[in-house]
Design a protein around this motif. Structure first.
Motif, short mmCIF file in Angstrom:
data_model
loop_
_atom_site.label_atom_id
_atom_site.label_comp_id
_atom_site.label_asym_id
_atom_site.label_seq_id
_atom_site.Cartn_x
_atom_site.Cartn_y
_atom_site.Cartn_z
N HIS A 1 12.92 11.51 -9.08
CA HIS A 1 13.18 10.43 -10.04
C HIS A 1 11.94 9.67 -10.52
O HIS A 1 12.00 8.98 -11.54
N HIS A 2 10.84 9.78 -9.77
CA HIS A 2 9.71 8.89 -10.07
C HIS A 2 8.36 9.60 -10.08
O HIS A 2 7.37 9.07 -9.58
N ALA B 1 0.71 6.17 -9.24
CA ALA B 1 -0.23 5.08 -8.92
C ALA B 1 0.41 4.09 -7.93
O ALA B 1 -0.26 3.63 -6.99
N LEU B 2 1.68 3.77 -8.14
CA LEU B 2 2.41 2.87 -7.24
C LEU B 2 2.44 3.44 -5.83
O LEU B 2 2.10 2.76 -4.85
N PHE B 3 2.81 4.72 -5.74
CA PHE B 3 2.95 5.36 -4.43
C PHE B 3 1.60 5.59 -3.75
O PHE B 3 1.51 5.57 -2.52
N ALA B 4 0.54 5.77 -4.55
CA ALA B 4 -0.80 5.96 -3.97
C ALA B 4 -1.22 4.73 -3.16
O ALA B 4 -1.83 4.84 -2.11
N VAL C 1 3.95 8.06 2.67
CA VAL C 1 5.31 8.00 2.14
C VAL C 1 5.62 9.24 1.29
O VAL C 1 6.70 9.82 1.40
N THR C 2 4.67 9.64 0.44
CA THR C 2 4.92 10.80 -0.43
C THR C 2 5.04 12.08 0.40
O THR C 2 5.80 12.98 0.03
N ALA D 1 4.01 -5.72 -5.31
CA ALA D 1 4.50 -4.43 -4.80
C ALA D 1 3.78 -4.06 -3.51
O ALA D 1 4.41 -3.59 -2.54
N ALA D 2 2.46 -4.30 -3.47
CA ALA D 2 1.66 -3.94 -2.29
C ALA D 2 2.00 -4.83 -1.09
O ALA D 2 2.14 -4.34 0.04
N ASP D 3 2.15 -6.14 -1.35
CA ASP D 3 2.47 -7.06 -0.24
C ASP D 3 3.90 -6.83 0.26
O ASP D 3 4.17 -6.94 1.46
N GLY D 4 4.82 -6.52 -0.65
CA GLY D 4 6.18 -6.19 -0.24
C GLY D 4 6.19 -4.98 0.69
O GLY D 4 6.88 -4.95 1.70
N PHE D 5 5.38 -3.98 0.33
CA PHE D 5 5.27 -2.79 1.16
C PHE D 5 4.71 -3.14 2.54
O PHE D 5 5.18 -2.66 3.57
#
Length: 344
Positions: A26-27, A32-35, A49-50, A112-116
Motif C-alpha cells: 500500500h505504501h 523516505a518515511l520508512f527510512a 521495519v521494512t 512522525a519520527a518522535d511518534g515512532f
C-alpha cells in the motif's frame, strides 16, 4: 464536497499473517518515511521495519512481540493516515490502547519520527518486562445489545478475584461489547475458570500481551518517562480524544499534561475506547469513522460503541449492517473492499 471523518488508530494484535507486506503493498511511495523508522531501529540494534514487513514468513511467536508488532502497526497506521483522499477533512483523531501513540502523531502532537520513538520505546519496554497478560471476554448480546447488568457482573467477578491473595485482575480496555481484562497468571486463570465459554473462543488469551493499562505496568511507565522527554510533545493540529474520552484541543493543549497523561494514566489506568469513540461521535458528528490499517479487527468495537449509544438511531447489529449497506459510516482501511472509500 468535503467529507468529515474521525480517524481511529488501532492497537496491538492488528498486524497478523494477512497483513505481512502491508507497507510494500500500500505504501511503496513512502520510502523516505520508512527510512527514518528503519534508521531508528538500526541504531537500537533492532531489525528494520521494512525488513520485518518484507519477510516471506510470518510467525505469531515473533510478530506478536511488543518490540516487533508495535513499530509495524505504527508504520502501517501512520502511512494510512497520510493517504486519505483530498476531499476528507479529519475533524478528530483517536485510537485504541497503543493506537493512542499513533493518534498523537496522526494529529500532529508528535512528529512522525518522535511518534515512532515513543511506540518503539514503549513496545520494547513492554516486551522486555512482559508483566502479566490479557484476555478478552464479551458482555454484549448477539445483536450487539448493550447489557450493563452482565457487564457489571463480570467486573464484580474480576474485582472479587483481584481481592484474593496472590491474584491480580482488573479492567484493561472497555472495547465496544468486549471487556479486555489484565492481570497476573493466577488472576487470569481464576477468571477463565469462572465464566462460561462463549462462541467457542472466549475467554481468549492474547499472545505476548502484558497487563496493559493496569497498575502492574507502573515500572514500564516510570522507565518510559525517563527515556522520553516532554519536549517532543507539541500542540495537536486537530482535536485528539484520549482513553478517558477527554478532548485535547489545538491551541489549548498543555503539552506537559499531554506527556504526563501519555506516559502516566494511559499506561497504568483502564482505557475506555468505547467512551472515546462515543464522545467523538457526539462532539464531531462526522460523515465517516475511518479506522486505519493494519487489520480490520477494531471495526467491530467501533460499530458496537456506536450501537451502544444509539448513534443515528442504530440500536443493534442488524440496524448497523443495514446502514452500512446503504451508505457506509465505518471504513476500515485494512479491508481491501473498503479502502478506496477513504483513499479515493
Amino acid at each position: 464536497m468535503t467529507r468529515t471523518a474521525v480517524l481511529i488508530c488501532p492497537g496491538r494484535g492488528t498486524y497478523n499473517k494477512a497483513e505481512l507486506g502491508y507497507l510494500r503493498r500500500h505504501h511503496a511511495d513512502k520510502a523516505a518515511l520508512f527510512a527514518g523508522f528503519d534508521a531508528q531501529r538500526r541504531d537500537a540494534g533492532q531489525e528494520e521495519v521494512t525488513a520485518l514487513d518484507g519477510a516471506t514468513r510470518f510467525s505469531v511467536s515473533k510478530y506478536s512481540r511488543g518490540d516487533i508488532a508495535s513499530p509495524l502497526i505504527y508504520a502501517s497506521a501512520l502511512a494510512d493516515a497520510q493517504s486519505l483522499a483530498e476531499d476528507i477533512e479529519v475533524v478528530a483523531v483517536t485510537g485504541n490502547s497503543m493506537g493512542w501513540y499513533i493518534a498523537l502523531a496522526a494529529a500532529g502532537a508528535l512528529s512522525a519520527a518522535d511518534g515512532f520513538k515513543v511506540v518503539n520505546t514503549m513496545g520494547t519496554l513492554m516486551q522486555e518486562q512482559l508483566i502479566g497478560g490479557q484476555l478478552v471476554y464479551p458482555f454484549a448480546g448477539p445483536d450487539w445489545q448493550n447489557d450493563p447488568v452482565r457487564k457489571a457482573e463480570l467486573l464484580a467477578l474480576a474485582a472479587g478475584i483481584n481481592a484474593r491473595e496472590g491474584h491480580e485482575l482488573a479492567l484493561s480496555i472497555d472495547l465496544g461489547g468486549l471487556l479486555v481484562l489484565a492481570g497476573n497468571e493466577a488472576g487470569l486463570a481464576a477468571f477463565e475458570g469462572a465464566v462460561p465459554v462463549v462462541d467457542e473462543r472466549f475467554p481468549m488469551r492474547l499472545a505476548n500481551h502484558a497487563a496493559f493499562h493496569t497498575a502492574l505496568q507502573a515500572p514500564v511507565a516510570a522507565e518510559g518517562r525517563k527515556r522520553l522527554g516532554a519536549a517532543m510533545f507539541t500542540q495537536p493540529e486537530v482535536p485528539l480524544i484520549d482513553g478517558r474520552g477527554q478532548i485535547w484541543w489545538p491551541g489549548a493543549t498543555d503539552t506537559q499534561a499531554l506527556w504526563d497523561y501519555t506516559l502516566g494514566h494511559q499506561v497504568v489506568e483502564p482505557y475506555d475506547f468505547s467512551r472515546a469513540l462515543q464522545n467523538a461521535a457526539y462532539e464531531f458528528a462526522p460523515d465517516l469513522f475511518i479506522v486505519t490499517g493494519p487489520g480490520t479487527t477494531l471495526g467491530g468495537a467501533v460499530a458496537q460503541s456506536l450501537v451502544h449509544c444509539g448513534w443515528n438511531g442504530m440500536t443493534g447489529k442488524a440496524a448497523f449492517k443495514a446502514r452500512q449497506a446503504e451508505n457506509p459510516l465505518l471504513v476500515s482501511m485494512g479491508d481491501e473492499a473498503q479502502r478506496g472509500i477513504a483513499t479515493g
